[in-house]
Design a protein around this motif. Sequence first.
Motif, PDB file in Angstrom:
ATOM      1  N   ARG A  59       0.840  -1.198   0.000  1.00  0.00           N
ATOM      2  CA  ARG A  59       0.000   0.000   0.000  1.00  0.00           C
ATOM      3  C   ARG A  59       0.870   1.241   0.000  1.00  0.00           C
ATOM      4  O   ARG A  59       1.843   1.342   0.742  1.00  0.00           O
ATOM      5  CB  ARG A  59      -0.893   0.021   1.236  1.00  0.00           C
ATOM      6  CG  ARG A  59      -1.941  -1.053   1.239  1.00  0.00           C
ATOM      7  CD  ARG A  59      -2.894  -0.854   2.398  1.00  0.00           C
ATOM      8  NE  ARG A  59      -3.937   0.117   2.064  1.00  0.00           N
ATOM      9  CZ  ARG A  59      -4.905   0.483   2.896  1.00  0.00           C
ATOM     10  NH1 ARG A  59      -4.940  -0.012   4.109  1.00  0.00           N
ATOM     11  NH2 ARG A  59      -5.809   1.355   2.524  1.00  0.00           N
ATOM     12  N   CYS A  60       0.501   2.202  -0.850  1.00  0.00           N
ATOM     13  CA  CYS A  60       1.157   3.498  -0.818  1.00  0.00           C
ATOM     14  C   CYS A  60       0.225   4.453  -0.087  1.00  0.00           C
ATOM     15  O   CYS A  60      -0.906   4.680  -0.504  1.00  0.00           O
ATOM     16  CB  CYS A  60       1.435   4.002  -2.234  1.00  0.00           C
ATOM     17  SG  CYS A  60       2.233   5.627  -2.198  1.00  0.00           S
ATOM     18  N   LEU A  61       0.722   4.966   1.045  1.00  0.00           N
ATOM     19  CA  LEU A  61      -0.137   5.777   1.915  1.00  0.00           C
ATOM     20  C   LEU A  61       0.006   7.285   1.667  1.00  0.00           C
ATOM     21  O   LEU A  61      -0.481   8.092   2.455  1.00  0.00           O
ATOM     22  CB  LEU A  61       0.163   5.455   3.386  1.00  0.00           C
ATOM     23  CG  LEU A  61      -0.091   3.990   3.794  1.00  0.00           C
ATOM     24  CD1 LEU A  61       0.458   3.707   5.177  1.00  0.00           C
ATOM     25  CD2 LEU A  61      -1.574   3.653   3.728  1.00  0.00           C
ATOM     26  N   SER A  62       0.651   7.655   0.585  1.00  0.00           N
ATOM     27  CA  SER A  62       0.799   9.091   0.307  1.00  0.00           C
ATOM     28  C   SER A  62      -0.558   9.694  -0.047  1.00  0.00           C
ATOM     29  O   SER A  62      -1.511   8.980  -0.368  1.00  0.00           O
ATOM     30  CB  SER A  62       1.774   9.296  -0.861  1.00  0.00           C
ATOM     31  OG  SER A  62       1.146   8.940  -2.067  1.00  0.00           O
ATOM     32  N   THR A  63      -0.645  11.033   0.035  1.00  0.00           N
ATOM     33  CA  THR A  63      -1.919  11.708  -0.267  1.00  0.00           C
ATOM     34  C   THR A  63      -2.305  11.517  -1.729  1.00  0.00           C
ATOM     35  O   THR A  63      -3.485  11.486  -2.068  1.00  0.00           O
ATOM     36  CB  THR A  63      -1.824  13.216   0.053  1.00  0.00           C
ATOM     37  OG1 THR A  63      -0.602  13.726  -0.470  1.00  0.00           O
ATOM     38  CG2 THR A  63      -1.852  13.455   1.557  1.00  0.00           C
ATOM     39  N   VAL A  64      -1.299  11.379  -2.604  1.00  0.00           N
ATOM     40  CA  VAL A  64      -1.581  11.176  -4.027  1.00  0.00           C
ATOM     41  C   VAL A  64      -2.232   9.811  -4.255  1.00  0.00           C
ATOM     42  O   VAL A  64      -3.262   9.702  -4.928  1.00  0.00           O
ATOM     43  CB  VAL A  64      -0.281  11.296  -4.859  1.00  0.00           C
ATOM     44  CG1 VAL A  64      -0.553  11.043  -6.333  1.00  0.00           C
ATOM     45  CG2 VAL A  64       0.353  12.668  -4.662  1.00  0.00           C
ATOM     46  N   CYS A  65      -1.637   8.778  -3.671  1.00  0.00           N
ATOM     47  CA  CYS A  65      -2.122   7.413  -3.915  1.00  0.00           C
ATOM     48  C   CYS A  65      -3.257   7.030  -2.967  1.00  0.00           C
ATOM     49  O   CYS A  65      -4.072   6.157  -3.292  1.00  0.00           O
ATOM     50  CB  CYS A  65      -0.977   6.430  -3.802  1.00  0.00           C
ATOM     51  SG  CYS A  65       0.215   6.606  -5.139  1.00  0.00           S
ATOM     52  N   GLY A  66      -3.287   7.592  -1.784  1.00  0.00           N
ATOM     53  CA  GLY A  66      -4.406   7.365  -0.870  1.00  0.00           C
ATOM     54  C   GLY A  66      -4.571   5.926  -0.416  1.00  0.00           C
ATOM     55  O   GLY A  66      -5.690   5.467  -0.213  1.00  0.00           O
ATOM     56  N   GLN A 122      10.483   2.560  -4.204  1.00  0.00           N
ATOM     57  CA  GLN A 122       9.672   3.764  -4.442  1.00  0.00           C
ATOM     58  C   GLN A 122       8.351   3.413  -5.099  1.00  0.00           C
ATOM     59  O   GLN A 122       8.237   2.416  -5.808  1.00  0.00           O
ATOM     60  CB  GLN A 122      10.429   4.743  -5.349  1.00  0.00           C
ATOM     61  CG  GLN A 122      11.445   5.584  -4.598  1.00  0.00           C
ATOM     62  CD  GLN A 122      12.005   6.693  -5.486  1.00  0.00           C
ATOM     63  OE1 GLN A 122      11.775   6.713  -6.694  1.00  0.00           O
ATOM     64  NE2 GLN A 122      12.727   7.610  -4.881  1.00  0.00           N
ATOM     65  N   CYS A 123       7.359   4.283  -4.851  1.00  0.00           N
ATOM     66  CA  CYS A 123       6.067   4.145  -5.515  1.00  0.00           C
ATOM     67  C   CYS A 123       6.235   4.638  -6.964  1.00  0.00           C
ATOM     68  O   CYS A 123       6.782   5.717  -7.189  1.00  0.00           O
ATOM     69  CB  CYS A 123       5.013   4.976  -4.785  1.00  0.00           C
ATOM     70  SG  CYS A 123       3.439   5.051  -5.666  1.00  0.00           S
ATOM     71  N   PRO A 124       5.774   3.879  -7.967  1.00  0.00           N
ATOM     72  CA  PRO A 124       5.946   4.282  -9.366  1.00  0.00           C
ATOM     73  C   PRO A 124       5.041   5.467  -9.761  1.00  0.00           C
ATOM     74  O   PRO A 124       5.241   6.064 -10.804  1.00  0.00           O
ATOM     75  CB  PRO A 124       5.564   3.024 -10.147  1.00  0.00           C
ATOM     76  CG  PRO A 124       4.657   2.275  -9.241  1.00  0.00           C
ATOM     77  CD  PRO A 124       5.106   2.580  -7.837  1.00  0.00           C
ATOM     78  N   TYR A 125       4.063   5.801  -8.923  1.00  0.00           N
ATOM     79  CA  TYR A 125       3.125   6.870  -9.278  1.00  0.00           C
ATOM     80  C   TYR A 125       3.477   8.206  -8.622  1.00  0.00           C
ATOM     81  O   TYR A 125       3.379   9.249  -9.246  1.00  0.00           O
ATOM     82  CB  TYR A 125       1.690   6.462  -8.917  1.00  0.00           C
ATOM     83  CG  TYR A 125       1.282   5.168  -9.562  1.00  0.00           C
ATOM     84  CD1 TYR A 125       0.948   5.113 -10.921  1.00  0.00           C
ATOM     85  CD2 TYR A 125       1.261   3.991  -8.828  1.00  0.00           C
ATOM     86  CE1 TYR A 125       0.592   3.919 -11.515  1.00  0.00           C
ATOM     87  CE2 TYR A 125       0.897   2.796  -9.421  1.00  0.00           C
ATOM     88  CZ  TYR A 125       0.570   2.758 -10.764  1.00  0.00           C
ATOM     89  OH  TYR A 125       0.234   1.580 -11.365  1.00  0.00           O
ATOM     90  N   CYS A 126       3.862   8.152  -7.326  1.00  0.00           N
ATOM     91  CA  CYS A 126       4.071   9.411  -6.621  1.00  0.00           C
ATOM     92  C   CYS A 126       5.512   9.553  -6.101  1.00  0.00           C
ATOM     93  O   CYS A 126       5.828  10.525  -5.428  1.00  0.00           O
ATOM     94  CB  CYS A 126       3.079   9.538  -5.470  1.00  0.00           C
ATOM     95  SG  CYS A 126       3.363   8.344  -4.159  1.00  0.00           S
ATOM     96  N   GLN A 127       6.332   8.537  -6.370  1.00  0.00           N
ATOM     97  CA  GLN A 127       7.735   8.552  -5.964  1.00  0.00           C
ATOM     98  C   GLN A 127       7.929   8.572  -4.431  1.00  0.00           C
ATOM     99  O   GLN A 127       8.985   8.934  -3.945  1.00  0.00           O
ATOM    100  CB  GLN A 127       8.520   9.730  -6.588  1.00  0.00           C
ATOM    101  CG  GLN A 127       8.970   9.447  -8.020  1.00  0.00           C
ATOM    102  CD  GLN A 127       7.782   9.508  -8.997  1.00  0.00           C
ATOM    103  OE1 GLN A 127       7.038  10.495  -9.030  1.00  0.00           O
ATOM    104  NE2 GLN A 127       7.600   8.462  -9.788  1.00  0.00           N
TER     105      GLN A 127
END
Length: 158
Positions: free
Chosen positions: A128-135, A149-154
């Motif tokens: 799970r990516c918990l950043s605000t972008v990926c939610g 790293q997350c491929p969407y929000c780095q």
Amino acid sequence: MAEENPNRLSEWLLIVREQAPVLRRRFLDWVEDCKQQPYLIWETTAVRYSAYGLIVLVVMWVCSTATTMLSPPLPVDAQSLATSGDFHVLCSDEDCGQHFVINRAFGFHDFPVRCPACKLLSGQSARRCLSTVCGGRYVVPIERDGQSQCPYCQETFP
Ligand SMILES: [Zn+2]
Ligand SMILES: [Zn+2]
């Protein structure tokens, strides 16, 4: 030698027989004394230490029984929980992207696994990516500069 043993035995028997009345008298005296002064039973070392030993044994038994009764029985599935876990998997095929969960032994890293939707060997370990972008969505981390790293929000994963 063969004759000595019976002789020695009879000698012993003789001594015991000679001593027996003395011992019996002593014992009877002790019983009489105890009848008149009951605390004398406690004064006798052998009786006292036997009682102490008995008390210690009873305490130990009670403690071990209590421990056994107090510790709850292991849940039936405790062993399977301890040795395996759920792994979230994302299909890396662009047209599929299926998210599914597999149950494997801890430390499993034999990816890719077969995707149940497209049947391709393209299932990658996801987190799970918990950043605000990926939610909190599941992503397949990529390696960059030795970091996950997350491929969407780095977002960098610890
Ligand atoms: Zn797929
Ligand atoms: Zn992300």
